[in-house]
Design a protein around this motif. Sequence first.
Motif, PDB file in Angstrom:
ATOM      1  N   LEU A  83       0.839  -1.191   0.000  1.00 15.03           N
ATOM      2  CA  LEU A  83       0.000   0.000   0.000  1.00 15.03           C
ATOM      3  C   LEU A  83       0.875   1.242   0.000  1.00 15.03           C
ATOM      4  CD1 LEU A  83      -2.893  -0.528   2.605  1.00 15.03           C
ATOM      5  CD2 LEU A  83      -3.024  -0.652   0.113  1.00 15.03           C
ATOM      6  N   ASP A  84       0.512   2.212  -0.811  1.00 14.97           N
ATOM      7  CA  ASP A  84       1.113   3.531  -0.717  1.00 14.97           C
ATOM      8  C   ASP A  84       0.799   4.095   0.675  1.00 14.97           C
ATOM      9  OD1 ASP A  84       2.063   6.194  -2.050  1.00 14.97           O
ATOM     10  OD2 ASP A  84       0.095   6.672  -1.196  1.00 14.97           O
ATOM     11  N   PRO A  85       1.707   4.885   1.285  1.00 17.33           N
ATOM     12  CA  PRO A  85       1.464   5.383   2.645  1.00 17.33           C
ATOM     13  C   PRO A  85       0.147   6.138   2.809  1.00 17.33           C
ATOM     14  CG  PRO A  85       3.759   5.720   2.041  1.00 17.33           C
ATOM     15  CD  PRO A  85       3.064   5.225   0.804  1.00 17.33           C
ATOM     16  N   THR A  86      -0.248   6.919   1.812  1.00 16.69           N
ATOM     17  CA  THR A  86      -1.503   7.653   1.924  1.00 16.69           C
ATOM     18  C   THR A  86      -2.692   6.705   1.896  1.00 16.69           C
ATOM     19  OG1 THR A  86      -0.513   9.585   0.863  1.00 16.69           O
ATOM     20  CG2 THR A  86      -2.911   9.500   0.944  1.00 16.69           C
ATOM     21  N   ALA A  87      -2.644   5.688   1.047  1.00 20.19           N
ATOM     22  CA  ALA A  87      -3.718   4.694   1.012  1.00 20.19           C
ATOM     23  C   ALA A  87      -3.824   3.966   2.342  1.00 20.19           C
ATOM     24  CB  ALA A  87      -3.477   3.697  -0.120  1.00 20.19           C
ATOM     25  N   GLU A  88      -2.687   3.720   2.971  1.00 15.76           N
ATOM     26  CA  GLU A  88      -2.692   3.068   4.283  1.00 15.76           C
ATOM     27  C   GLU A  88      -3.351   3.968   5.320  1.00 15.76           C
ATOM     28  OE1 GLU A  88      -1.561   2.476   8.246  1.00 15.76           O
ATOM     29  OE2 GLU A  88      -0.382   3.909   7.082  1.00 15.76           O
ATOM     30  N   MET A  89      -3.072   5.269   5.267  1.00 11.99           N
ATOM     31  CA  MET A  89      -3.697   6.203   6.203  1.00 11.99           C
ATOM     32  C   MET A  89      -5.193   6.322   5.958  1.00 11.99           C
ATOM     33  SD  MET A  89      -0.854   9.267   6.370  1.00 11.99           S
ATOM     34  CE  MET A  89      -1.825  10.319   7.455  1.00 11.99           C
ATOM     35  N   VAL A  90      -5.568   6.389   4.693  1.00 14.90           N
ATOM     36  CA  VAL A  90      -6.983   6.531   4.343  1.00 14.90           C
ATOM     37  C   VAL A  90      -7.757   5.246   4.626  1.00 14.90           C
ATOM     38  CG1 VAL A  90      -8.585   6.897   2.413  1.00 14.90           C
ATOM     39  CG2 VAL A  90      -6.551   8.331   2.634  1.00 14.90           C
ATOM     40  N   GLY A  91      -7.085   4.096   4.460  1.00 12.85           N
ATOM     41  CA  GLY A  91      -7.747   2.818   4.653  1.00 12.85           C
ATOM     42  C   GLY A  91      -8.615   2.418   3.482  1.00 12.85           C
ATOM     43  N   VAL A  93      -8.458   2.030  -1.191  1.00 15.05           N
ATOM     44  CA  VAL A  93      -7.688   2.037  -2.433  1.00 15.05           C
ATOM     45  C   VAL A  93      -8.634   2.301  -3.589  1.00 15.05           C
ATOM     46  CG1 VAL A  93      -6.519   0.487  -4.077  1.00 15.05           C
ATOM     47  CG2 VAL A  93      -5.810   0.532  -1.678  1.00 15.05           C
ATOM     48  N   ASN A  94      -8.239   3.187  -4.498  1.00 11.89           N
ATOM     49  CA  ASN A  94      -9.032   3.363  -5.726  1.00 11.89           C
ATOM     50  C   ASN A  94      -8.212   3.115  -6.985  1.00 11.89           C
ATOM     51  OD1 ASN A  94      -7.530   5.754  -6.006  1.00 11.89           O
ATOM     52  ND2 ASN A  94      -9.282   6.898  -6.789  1.00 11.89           N
ATOM     53  N   THR A  95      -6.913   2.833  -6.822  1.00  6.38           N
ATOM     54  CA  THR A  95      -6.048   2.586  -7.979  1.00  6.38           C
ATOM     55  C   THR A  95      -5.042   1.499  -7.629  1.00  6.38           C
ATOM     56  OG1 THR A  95      -6.232   4.898  -8.672  1.00  6.38           O
ATOM     57  CG2 THR A  95      -4.415   3.622  -9.611  1.00  6.38           C
ATOM     58  N   ILE A  96      -4.918   0.508  -8.511  1.00  3.48           N
ATOM     59  CA  ILE A  96      -3.922  -0.546  -8.363  1.00  3.48           C
ATOM     60  C   ILE A  96      -2.939  -0.450  -9.512  1.00  3.48           C
ATOM     61  CG2 ILE A  96      -3.521  -3.045  -8.340  1.00  3.48           C
ATOM     62  CD1 ILE A  96      -6.386  -3.365  -7.297  1.00  3.48           C
ATOM     63  N   VAL A  97      -1.651  -0.555  -9.187  1.00  2.00           N
ATOM     64  CA  VAL A  97      -0.598  -0.607 -10.198  1.00  2.00           C
ATOM     65  C   VAL A  97       0.074  -1.974 -10.107  1.00  2.00           C
ATOM     66  CG1 VAL A  97       1.575   0.383 -11.017  1.00  2.00           C
ATOM     67  CG2 VAL A  97      -0.231   1.882 -10.120  1.00  2.00           C
ATOM     68  N   ASN A  98       0.187  -2.631 -11.252  1.00  2.00           N
ATOM     69  CA  ASN A  98       0.826  -3.949 -11.339  1.00  2.00           C
ATOM     70  C   ASN A  98       2.236  -3.795 -11.894  1.00  2.00           C
ATOM     71  OD1 ASN A  98       1.513  -6.623 -11.640  1.00  2.00           O
ATOM     72  ND2 ASN A  98       0.120  -7.012 -13.349  1.00  2.00           N
ATOM     73  N   ASP A  99       3.227  -4.036 -11.057  1.00  2.00           N
ATOM     74  CA  ASP A  99       4.630  -4.022 -11.481  1.00  2.00           C
ATOM     75  C   ASP A  99       5.144  -5.456 -11.492  1.00  2.00           C
ATOM     76  OD1 ASP A  99       5.231  -1.206 -11.883  1.00  2.00           O
ATOM     77  OD2 ASP A  99       4.936  -0.988  -9.727  1.00  2.00           O
ATOM     78  N   HIS A 100       5.039  -6.103 -12.646  1.00  2.00           N
ATOM     79  CA  HIS A 100       5.543  -7.461 -12.842  1.00  2.00           C
ATOM     80  C   HIS A 100       5.015  -8.426 -11.783  1.00  2.00           C
ATOM     81  CE1 HIS A 100       8.168  -5.630 -15.784  1.00  2.00           C
ATOM     82  NE2 HIS A 100       8.612  -4.803 -14.868  1.00  2.00           N
ATOM     83  N   GLY A 101       3.719  -8.333 -11.498  1.00  2.00           N
ATOM     84  CA  GLY A 101       3.079  -9.236 -10.571  1.00  2.00           C
ATOM     85  C   GLY A 101       2.948  -8.730  -9.158  1.00  2.00           C
ATOM     86  N   THR A 102       3.603  -7.611  -8.837  1.00  2.00           N
ATOM     87  CA  THR A 102       3.458  -6.989  -7.519  1.00  2.00           C
ATOM     88  C   THR A 102       2.406  -5.894  -7.604  1.00  2.00           C
ATOM     89  OG1 THR A 102       5.757  -7.443  -6.916  1.00  2.00           O
ATOM     90  CG2 THR A 102       4.627  -5.708  -5.690  1.00  2.00           C
ATOM     91  N   THR A 104       0.363  -2.826  -6.059  1.00  2.00           N
ATOM     92  CA  THR A 104       0.421  -1.754  -5.067  1.00  2.00           C
ATOM     93  C   THR A 104      -0.850  -0.926  -5.137  1.00  2.00           C
ATOM     94  OG1 THR A 104       2.825  -1.636  -5.277  1.00  2.00           O
ATOM     95  CG2 THR A 104       1.730   0.231  -4.228  1.00  2.00           C
ATOM     96  N   GLY A 105      -1.437  -0.646  -3.982  1.00  2.00           N
ATOM     97  CA  GLY A 105      -2.664   0.139  -3.918  1.00  2.00           C
ATOM     98  C   GLY A 105      -2.397   1.599  -3.599  1.00  2.00           C
ATOM     99  N   TYR A 106      -3.097   2.459  -4.305  1.00  2.00           N
ATOM    100  CA  TYR A 106      -3.007   3.916  -4.125  1.00  2.00           C
ATOM    101  C   TYR A 106      -4.416   4.474  -3.953  1.00  2.00           C
ATOM    102  CZ  TYR A 106       1.677   3.425  -6.207  1.00  2.00           C
ATOM    103  OH  TYR A 106       2.963   3.055  -6.489  1.00  2.00           O
ATOM    104  N   VAL A 107      -4.504   5.686  -3.441  1.00  2.00           N
ATOM    105  CA  VAL A 107      -5.772   6.407  -3.419  1.00  2.00           C
ATOM    106  C   VAL A 107      -5.524   7.784  -4.026  1.00  2.00           C
ATOM    107  CG1 VAL A 107      -5.429   7.219  -1.026  1.00  2.00           C
ATOM    108  CG2 VAL A 107      -7.737   7.146  -2.022  1.00  2.00           C
ATOM    109  N   THR A 108      -6.294   8.134  -5.066  1.00  2.00           N
ATOM    110  CA  THR A 108      -6.059   9.394  -5.783  1.00  2.00           C
ATOM    111  C   THR A 108      -7.189  10.402  -5.595  1.00  2.00           C
ATOM    112  OG1 THR A 108      -7.094   8.669  -7.865  1.00  2.00           O
ATOM    113  CG2 THR A 108      -4.766   8.120  -7.547  1.00  2.00           C
ATOM    114  N   ASP A 109      -8.222  10.042  -4.816  1.00  2.00           N
ATOM    115  CA  ASP A 109      -9.344  10.965  -4.629  1.00  2.00           C
ATOM    116  C   ASP A 109      -8.906  12.265  -3.962  1.00  2.00           C
ATOM    117  OD1 ASP A 109     -11.307   9.280  -5.732  1.00  2.00           O
ATOM    118  OD2 ASP A 109     -11.542   8.200  -3.846  1.00  2.00           O
ATOM    119  N   GLY A 110      -8.101  12.154  -2.921  1.00  2.00           N
ATOM    120  CA  GLY A 110      -7.671  13.350  -2.198  1.00  2.00           C
ATOM    121  C   GLY A 110      -6.753  14.222  -3.022  1.00  2.00           C
ATOM    122  N   THR A 111      -5.798  13.613  -3.733  1.00  2.00           N
ATOM    123  CA  THR A 111      -4.905  14.408  -4.576  1.00  2.00           C
ATOM    124  C   THR A 111      -5.688  15.039  -5.717  1.00  2.00           C
ATOM    125  OG1 THR A 111      -4.302  12.361  -5.729  1.00  2.00           O
ATOM    126  CG2 THR A 111      -2.782  13.150  -4.040  1.00  2.00           C
TER     127      THR A 111
END
Length: 290
Positions: A83-91, A93-102, A104-111
């Motif tokens: 989890l991106d640190p902001t997504a962890e704080m928000v609790g 996720v609205n965006t997932i990025v796939n880096d070669h099978g890994t 990672t969750g992000y949240v972009t609503d606030g930004t």
Amino acid sequence: MNERIDGHTILIGLMAYPIRHSMSPTMHNNAFAKLGLNYAYLAFEVTNDNLPQAIDAIRTLEMRGSNISMPNKQKVIPLLDKLDPTAEMVGAVNTIVNDHGTLTGYVTDGTGFMQSLKDENLNIIGEKMTIAGAGGAGTAIAIQAAIDGVKEISIFNRHGASWENAKRNVNIINDRTNCKATLYALEDQSALQKEIKDCTIYCNATGVGMNPLEGQTLVSNPDWFRKDMIVYDIIYSPRTTKLMEVAQAAGVKHVYNGLGMILEQGAEAFKLWTGQNMPVEYIRELLFSD
């Protein structure tokens, strides 16, 4: 779009239910076409029940990622690798990025919310915000505003299912940022009036004003507003909500709906996936002009 799709096209998804109404596929696919990027963005109706299989498919199909919307924003977290640190704080996720099978969750609503204010040459850093609602969007907005440097946030929420989340938000903001957050009951109208009078920006992050509550507002008295403040309703359908009408009647100079936030949260996700800036003004003119 058919001319762009070939054997090398990379898939990006949108997983939510219901989702067929979403503007996101049109927004992203037009942005890909404008920049000549070989991606395709499709909407998939995914509930909590089939979410695990859908997340597995991101890896299996080597998708670049996916947007996540209700009812999956919290349920998806245990299914991700990081989890991106902001997504962890928000609790959420609205965006997932796939880096070669890994994944990672992000949240972009606030930004997206904060960038939409910058687009209007408005700066609320060091100022006071009053926000109604502590659901997914309200949480992301309040925490991102605190991270970015808003000095004080008054959070109003009804006693109900999201009251505990509202308390969590206040604790996180006070413990992990330099912002001071205070929680009030939305039923306390005198407190709401006082905090609106005392703030630079009032944000409605509830569903009051959209279907099935269209034509309703938490603030019906124009006297609660000052002409020099900002009134922001994250609802974008209808384009002009009852809250916005009340603010306009008060002569408030800066009154906005949620289209700017929708556009900029999408632009943030677009950059996470592609490494390129979305052609925001092109998409704004294409989709959001009256």
